[in-house]
Design a protein around this motif. Structure first.
Motif, PDB file in Angstrom:
ATOM      1  N   SER A  83     -80.696 -24.553  44.682  1.00  0.00           N
ATOM      2  CA  SER A  83     -80.939 -25.884  45.234  1.00  0.00           C
ATOM      3  C   SER A  83     -82.385 -26.050  45.689  1.00  0.00           C
ATOM      4  CB  SER A  83     -80.015 -26.139  46.425  1.00  0.00           C
ATOM      5  OG  SER A  83     -78.672 -26.125  46.018  1.00  0.00           O
ATOM      6  N   ARG A  84     -82.842 -27.294  45.603  1.00  0.00           N
ATOM      7  CA  ARG A  84     -84.150 -27.666  46.116  1.00  0.00           C
ATOM      8  C   ARG A  84     -83.927 -28.509  47.361  1.00  0.00           C
ATOM      9  NH1 ARG A  84     -85.656 -31.270  42.748  1.00  0.00           N
ATOM     10  NH2 ARG A  84     -83.827 -31.125  41.443  1.00  0.00           N
ATOM     11  N   VAL A  85     -84.738 -28.288  48.381  1.00  0.00           N
ATOM     12  CA  VAL A  85     -84.579 -28.977  49.654  1.00  0.00           C
ATOM     13  C   VAL A  85     -85.819 -29.803  49.955  1.00  0.00           C
ATOM     14  CG1 VAL A  85     -84.247 -28.674  52.138  1.00  0.00           C
ATOM     15  CG2 VAL A  85     -83.084 -27.148  50.523  1.00  0.00           C
ATOM     16  N   ALA A  86     -85.598 -31.034  50.356  1.00  0.00           N
ATOM     17  CA  ALA A  86     -86.679 -31.909  50.810  1.00  0.00           C
ATOM     18  C   ALA A  86     -86.353 -32.378  52.218  1.00  0.00           C
ATOM     19  CB  ALA A  86     -86.821 -33.105  49.879  1.00  0.00           C
ATOM     20  N   ARG A 109     -79.567 -30.062  43.402  1.00  0.00           N
ATOM     21  CA  ARG A 109     -79.303 -28.905  42.554  1.00  0.00           C
ATOM     22  C   ARG A 109     -79.898 -29.180  41.181  1.00  0.00           C
ATOM     23  NH1 ARG A 109     -75.707 -30.030  46.053  1.00  0.00           N
ATOM     24  NH2 ARG A 109     -74.711 -28.469  47.320  1.00  0.00           N
ATOM     25  N   ASP A 110     -80.386 -28.153  40.526  1.00  0.00           N
ATOM     26  CA  ASP A 110     -80.938 -28.312  39.179  1.00  0.00           C
ATOM     27  C   ASP A 110     -79.779 -28.419  38.201  1.00  0.00           C
ATOM     28  OD1 ASP A 110     -83.616 -28.220  39.953  1.00  0.00           O
ATOM     29  OD2 ASP A 110     -83.595 -26.042  40.013  1.00  0.00           O
ATOM     30  N   THR A 111     -79.313 -29.645  38.026  1.00  0.00           N
ATOM     31  CA  THR A 111     -78.189 -29.871  37.143  1.00  0.00           C
ATOM     32  C   THR A 111     -78.350 -31.222  36.466  1.00  0.00           C
ATOM     33  OG1 THR A 111     -75.779 -30.125  37.032  1.00  0.00           O
ATOM     34  CG2 THR A 111     -76.827 -30.808  39.066  1.00  0.00           C
ATOM     35  N   ALA A 112     -77.864 -31.321  35.269  1.00  0.00           N
ATOM     36  CA  ALA A 112     -77.888 -32.591  34.547  1.00  0.00           C
ATOM     37  C   ALA A 112     -76.600 -33.374  34.789  1.00  0.00           C
ATOM     38  CB  ALA A 112     -78.072 -32.335  33.056  1.00  0.00           C
ATOM     39  N   ASP A 113     -75.704 -32.825  35.577  1.00  0.00           N
ATOM     40  CA  ASP A 113     -74.409 -33.439  35.821  1.00  0.00           C
ATOM     41  C   ASP A 113     -74.559 -34.632  36.765  1.00  0.00           C
ATOM     42  OD1 ASP A 113     -71.816 -34.121  36.441  1.00  0.00           O
ATOM     43  OD2 ASP A 113     -71.187 -32.090  36.958  1.00  0.00           O
ATOM     44  N   ALA A 114     -74.288 -35.828  36.259  1.00  0.00           N
ATOM     45  CA  ALA A 114     -74.384 -37.042  37.079  1.00  0.00           C
ATOM     46  C   ALA A 114     -73.372 -37.047  38.213  1.00  0.00           C
ATOM     47  CB  ALA A 114     -74.180 -38.275  36.201  1.00  0.00           C
ATOM     48  N   MET A 115     -72.365 -36.214  38.122  1.00  0.00           N
ATOM     49  CA  MET A 115     -71.350 -36.124  39.169  1.00  0.00           C
ATOM     50  C   MET A 115     -71.763 -35.158  40.280  1.00  0.00           C
ATOM     51  SD  MET A 115     -69.294 -38.351  38.132  1.00  0.00           S
ATOM     52  CE  MET A 115     -67.923 -38.157  39.250  1.00  0.00           C
ATOM     53  N   ASP A 116     -72.951 -34.600  40.187  1.00  0.00           N
ATOM     54  CA  ASP A 116     -73.457 -33.669  41.206  1.00  0.00           C
ATOM     55  C   ASP A 116     -74.757 -34.236  41.793  1.00  0.00           C
ATOM     56  OD1 ASP A 116     -73.654 -31.435  42.796  1.00  0.00           O
ATOM     57  OD2 ASP A 116     -74.489 -30.157  41.237  1.00  0.00           O
ATOM     58  N   PRO A 117     -74.638 -35.368  42.520  1.00  0.00           N
ATOM     59  CA  PRO A 117     -75.847 -36.006  43.047  1.00  0.00           C
ATOM     60  C   PRO A 117     -76.422 -35.230  44.230  1.00  0.00           C
ATOM     61  CG  PRO A 117     -73.922 -37.109  43.906  1.00  0.00           C
ATOM     62  CD  PRO A 117     -73.423 -36.068  42.922  1.00  0.00           C
ATOM     63  N   PRO A 118     -77.694 -35.465  44.538  1.00  0.00           N
ATOM     64  CA  PRO A 118     -78.270 -34.839  45.727  1.00  0.00           C
ATOM     65  C   PRO A 118     -77.503 -35.271  46.975  1.00  0.00           C
ATOM     66  CG  PRO A 118     -79.984 -35.826  44.368  1.00  0.00           C
ATOM     67  CD  PRO A 118     -78.664 -36.275  43.801  1.00  0.00           C
TER      68      PRO A 118
END
Length: 141
Positions: A83-86, A109-118
């Motif tokens: 995961s990336r944190v801002a 998260r570094d994912t292309a899954d639209a169901m896994d939003p920040p």
């Protein structure tokens, strides 16, 4: 891994920078699942308090109860997180040996899954200056 919103990191004084360093170290150690580095960020005291809304309110009174909750989460997802944190809308105030920081935290998260939003959370940390440096004494999410 961590980026900051306003005020810019450059506008923080040395004490505020030291407080932010503890907050960053906590997050980074948790994502790496590094228990020792994570514990170094916290005030290990019976007066410690944490309130988190993680699909239900979790209240911990005393450091040991909080640590047990966090370690259980680390056990559940034991692989380091990519995961990336801002942190945005950061405000750090210091009076004597007490500091409080409020900020919005976005975890992506570094994912292309639209169901896994920040995810977005509003955070509060109250830190106490100890002989070993700043330690988080109150945690709110």
């Amino acid at each position: 891994m961590t980026r900051h919103g306003s005020p810019s990191h450059a506008t923080l004084n040395s004490e505020q920078t030291a407080v932010l360093a503890v907050i960053e170290a906590d997050t980074d150690a948790y994502l790496r699942r590094d228990r020792d580095a994570w514990e170094a960020c916290w005030l290990r005291d019976d007066r410690f308090a944490s309130m988190m809304d993680c699909g239900g309110l979790i209240v911990s009174r005393g450091y040991d109860a909080f640590r047990d909750t966090i370690f259980a989460a680390m056990d559940h997802e034991d692989a380091p997180s990519p995961s990336r944190v801002a942190r945005e809308n950061l405000s750090i105030q210091i009076v004597g040996d007490i500091a409080w920081a409020v900020y919005d935290q976005v975890i992506a998260r570094d994912t292309a899954d639209a169901m896994d939003p920040p995810s977005l959370s509003q955070n509060l940390r109250i830190l106490r200056r100890t002989p070993d440096g700043w330690r988080i004494a109150v945690h709110g999410v």
